[in-house]
Each structure stands twice: as C-alpha cells, then as structure tokens.
Design an enzyme around this catalytic site. Sequence first.
Site, PDB file in Angstrom:
ATOM      1  N   SER A 247       0.855  -1.188   0.000  1.00  0.00           N
ATOM      2  CA  SER A 247       0.000   0.000   0.000  1.00  0.00           C
ATOM      3  C   SER A 247       0.892   1.240   0.000  1.00  0.00           C
ATOM      4  O   SER A 247       2.069   1.166   0.373  1.00  0.00           O
ATOM      5  CB  SER A 247      -0.846   0.002   1.278  1.00  0.00           C
ATOM      6  OG  SER A 247      -1.524   1.228   1.431  1.00  0.00           O
TER       7      SER A 247
ATOM      8  N   TYR B  67      -1.723  -0.989  10.573  1.00  0.00           N
ATOM      9  CA  TYR B  67      -1.923  -1.293   9.147  1.00  0.00           C
ATOM     10  C   TYR B  67      -0.633  -0.998   8.372  1.00  0.00           C
ATOM     11  O   TYR B  67      -0.156  -1.839   7.611  1.00  0.00           O
ATOM     12  CB  TYR B  67      -3.085  -0.464   8.592  1.00  0.00           C
ATOM     13  CG  TYR B  67      -3.357  -0.701   7.124  1.00  0.00           C
ATOM     14  CD1 TYR B  67      -3.879  -1.913   6.676  1.00  0.00           C
ATOM     15  CD2 TYR B  67      -3.090   0.285   6.169  1.00  0.00           C
ATOM     16  CE1 TYR B  67      -4.128  -2.131   5.324  1.00  0.00           C
ATOM     17  CE2 TYR B  67      -3.334   0.075   4.816  1.00  0.00           C
ATOM     18  CZ  TYR B  67      -3.858  -1.140   4.398  1.00  0.00           C
ATOM     19  OH  TYR B  67      -4.097  -1.362   3.057  1.00  0.00           O
TER      20      TYR B  67
HETATM   21  P1  NDP Z   1     -11.775  -5.412  -0.162  1.00  0.00           P
HETATM   22  O1  NDP Z   1     -12.239  -5.284   1.244  1.00  0.00           O
HETATM   23  O2  NDP Z   1     -12.736  -5.112  -1.258  1.00  0.00           O
HETATM   24  O3  NDP Z   1     -11.182  -6.857  -0.401  1.00  0.00           O
HETATM   25  C1  NDP Z   1     -10.476  -7.557   0.587  1.00  0.00           C
HETATM   26  C2  NDP Z   1     -10.441  -9.021   0.207  1.00  0.00           C
HETATM   27  O4  NDP Z   1      -9.659  -9.716   1.173  1.00  0.00           O
HETATM   28  C3  NDP Z   1     -11.817  -9.656   0.184  1.00  0.00           C
HETATM   29  O5  NDP Z   1     -11.936 -10.425  -0.975  1.00  0.00           O
HETATM   30  C4  NDP Z   1     -11.826 -10.542   1.406  1.00  0.00           C
HETATM   31  O6  NDP Z   1     -12.591 -11.719   1.142  1.00  0.00           O
HETATM   32  C5  NDP Z   1     -10.352 -10.898   1.517  1.00  0.00           C
HETATM   33  N1  NDP Z   1      -9.997 -11.369   2.845  1.00  0.00           N
HETATM   34  C6  NDP Z   1     -10.023 -10.691   4.009  1.00  0.00           C
HETATM   35  N2  NDP Z   1      -9.660 -11.505   5.022  1.00  0.00           N
HETATM   36  C7  NDP Z   1      -9.402 -12.722   4.476  1.00  0.00           C
HETATM   37  C8  NDP Z   1      -9.000 -13.977   4.988  1.00  0.00           C
HETATM   38  N3  NDP Z   1      -8.784 -14.181   6.283  1.00  0.00           N
HETATM   39  N4  NDP Z   1      -8.841 -15.002   4.118  1.00  0.00           N
HETATM   40  C9  NDP Z   1      -9.069 -14.836   2.807  1.00  0.00           C
HETATM   41  N5  NDP Z   1      -9.450 -13.683   2.259  1.00  0.00           N
HETATM   42  C10 NDP Z   1      -9.613 -12.635   3.086  1.00  0.00           C
HETATM   43  O7  NDP Z   1     -10.497  -4.464  -0.256  1.00  0.00           O
HETATM   44  P2  NDP Z   1      -9.403  -4.236  -1.409  1.00  0.00           P
HETATM   45  O8  NDP Z   1      -9.764  -4.927  -2.645  1.00  0.00           O
HETATM   46  O9  NDP Z   1      -9.126  -2.803  -1.426  1.00  0.00           O
HETATM   47  O10 NDP Z   1      -8.156  -4.950  -0.727  1.00  0.00           O
HETATM   48  C11 NDP Z   1      -7.242  -5.766  -1.426  1.00  0.00           C
HETATM   49  C12 NDP Z   1      -5.827  -5.406  -1.022  1.00  0.00           C
HETATM   50  O11 NDP Z   1      -5.513  -4.093  -1.475  1.00  0.00           O
HETATM   51  C13 NDP Z   1      -5.576  -5.424   0.487  1.00  0.00           C
HETATM   52  O12 NDP Z   1      -4.365  -6.077   0.763  1.00  0.00           O
HETATM   53  C14 NDP Z   1      -5.482  -3.941   0.827  1.00  0.00           C
HETATM   54  O13 NDP Z   1      -4.717  -3.709   1.977  1.00  0.00           O
HETATM   55  C15 NDP Z   1      -4.842  -3.405  -0.435  1.00  0.00           C
HETATM   56  N6  NDP Z   1      -4.986  -1.963  -0.609  1.00  0.00           N
HETATM   57  C16 NDP Z   1      -6.200  -1.393  -0.865  1.00  0.00           C
HETATM   58  C17 NDP Z   1      -6.317  -0.017  -0.959  1.00  0.00           C
HETATM   59  C18 NDP Z   1      -7.630   0.647  -1.190  1.00  0.00           C
HETATM   60  O14 NDP Z   1      -7.680   1.906  -1.132  1.00  0.00           O
HETATM   61  N7  NDP Z   1      -8.701  -0.061  -1.435  1.00  0.00           N
HETATM   62  C19 NDP Z   1      -5.141   0.851  -0.839  1.00  0.00           C
HETATM   63  C20 NDP Z   1      -3.916   0.153  -0.590  1.00  0.00           C
HETATM   64  C21 NDP Z   1      -3.852  -1.203  -0.488  1.00  0.00           C
HETATM   65  P3  NDP Z   1     -13.505 -12.521   2.194  1.00  0.00           P
HETATM   66  O15 NDP Z   1     -14.051 -11.529   3.164  1.00  0.00           O
HETATM   67  O16 NDP Z   1     -14.545 -13.152   1.326  1.00  0.00           O
HETATM   68  O17 NDP Z   1     -12.592 -13.528   2.800  1.00  0.00           O
END
Ligand code: NDP
Length: 246
Positions: A142, A155
């Site tokens: 990030s 975080y």
């Molecule tokens: P979302 O919340 O839309 O997606 C997060 C995903 O992570 C979901 O599919 C969720 O699926 C999955 N997840 C969470 N916990 C678990 C677990 N224990 N096991 C398996 N899957 C898990 O957020 P983003 O798409 O934004 O996030 C994706 C990545 O991008 C993250 O690493 C985030 O830190 C990073 N990021 C995002 C930013 C933003 O502004 N959006 C900025 C910088 C980085 P489920 O709940 O079904 O398990």
Amino acid sequence: MRNVEGKVVIITGASSGNGEAAAKVLANNGAKVVLAARREERLKELKSDIEKQGGTAVFKVTDVASEEDMEELARFTLETYGQIDVLINNAGLMPLSYLHEKKVSEWDQMIDVNIKGVLYGIAAVLPHMRERKQGHIINVSSVAGHLVRKTFSVYSGTKYAIRAISDGLRQEEAENNIRITILSPGTVGTELFHTITNEEVLHSLDEVKKIAIPAESMAHSILFAISQPEYTAVNEMIVRPTKQEI
Ligand code: NDP
C-alpha cells in the site's frame, strides 16, 4: 495478451475489490484464475461471470490466515491445472484506529491476514516454483507501506512488512528465476473501508474516498507486471489516483 495467456494465477481476496477486478481482467486476457477468499457465494458468482465472458476459473474457499488452507489451495491448484505460474497475495483488511483504543483483536487480524497470510502463500507455492525455476509472486502492499499517519500504525506496519519480506524473497529467489512484484495502491474504491470500526476515523477518510480510482486500475497494473517477458521483473509499483497528494 503476451505472457498471460494460459498462465495459472491464484488470487487471494478474490471475492471483492482489487482481487475481483484482477480476476476478471486476467481471465479476459486468457489466464486460468484460481479464486480464493472466505465468502463462497461471491466466489461462485465471480466464477460464473468469468465463464460467461468465455474465461476459465475455479474457486476454493480459503482463509489466508490458516497455513493449512493455503497449502490446500496450492495443492488444489496443482491437481486442477498442473502448475502455478502466479500467486497474487492480495487479501487484506484495514481496521484503522488509534493505538490507545487497544483494539487488540483488530491488530491480531491485520497481522494474521496482511502478514502471515502472505507468508503462508509464499510458503505454499515456493517449492513448486523453485522446482520449475519459474514463477511470479505479487504481494499487495500500500501507499501506507511507504508512509505512516495517525491511526495507520498497525496497518502501515503490516504493509511495510510486506515490502521487507518481498525484497528479501526477491534476493533469495533471483537465482531460481522467480519474479517478485510489490504493488502499492493509493486510494481505490473497494470494500476495504468497511473494516474500520471507529466512526470518527472512517469519516476522516470521506474526502480521500472521493478521489478513489476503480479497482480495474490495479488489475491493469497487475496485468502489466505479468505480461513482461520472463527475464523482466517489475519489482515495485506505486499506483495512486492522480489527485492523491500523499
Ligand atoms: P476489499 O475489502 O474489497 O477486499 C479484501 C479481500 O480480502 C476480500 O476479498 C476478502 O474476502 C479478503 N480477505 C479478508 N480476510 C481474508 C482472509 N482471512 N482469508 C481470505 N481472504 C480474506 O479491499 P481491497 O480490494 O481494497 O483490498 C485488497 C488489497 O488491497 C488489500 O491487501 C489492501 O490492503 C490493499 N490496498 C487497498 C487499498 C484501497 O484503497 N482499497 C489501498 C492500498 C492497499 P472474504 O471476506 O470473502 O474472505
């Protein structure tokens, strides 16, 4: 697309946001995608959407915080497709808060998913990639892995860790021809903000959320990294909204 067609790509956190968008874009470009997350219904729907567009996808319900689940995910992929070309360690959560609030279970969750989940993913695919002397691991950090602000301490700590782990891995596996990419997104319009339980912190992000870019922007960055020739590794990318200052 060049060097994407036919590749087997595991995507964690594929049930929403960046992971879901990456799955669609990669499948549209001929990759065989393996969708992993905890919400089965979402994964089923995504698989069906991809297939309707002529793509190839399977899914496996996976908790990345479980080493056993991650090993099972790798086994399942090898049984289904015979190889793993790319692992995208994308699953993550961001329950921002002040340290004095002592939201210890949220700290634990971030450490378990954002750091240990990535390590378990690496551990699960590395023996296969080392044996083949080929592979690509993309770890999602990030902008918060490059700077820290109030409420971001834990975080950011997890996202700095991803950069350290990724660069160590890059050096260790260079001789095995394994490509390592760190993707550091800025603000993207996804469900990530839903994990914030402190209302004040959540509202403090209202303005920054207005400039969020779509998850497809991250998907295209991932596509770019994968599509380079095998001898070229895109090691690090920061992809922000143009209007995001920090
Ligand atoms: P979302 O919340 O839309 O997606 C997060 C995903 O992570 C979901 O599919 C969720 O699926 C999955 N997840 C969470 N916990 C678990 C677990 N224990 N096991 C398996 N899957 C898990 O957020 P983003 O798409 O934004 O996030 C994706 C990545 O991008 C993250 O690493 C985030 O830190 C990073 N990021 C995002 C930013 C933003 O502004 N959006 C900025 C910088 C980085 P489920 O709940 O079904 O398990």
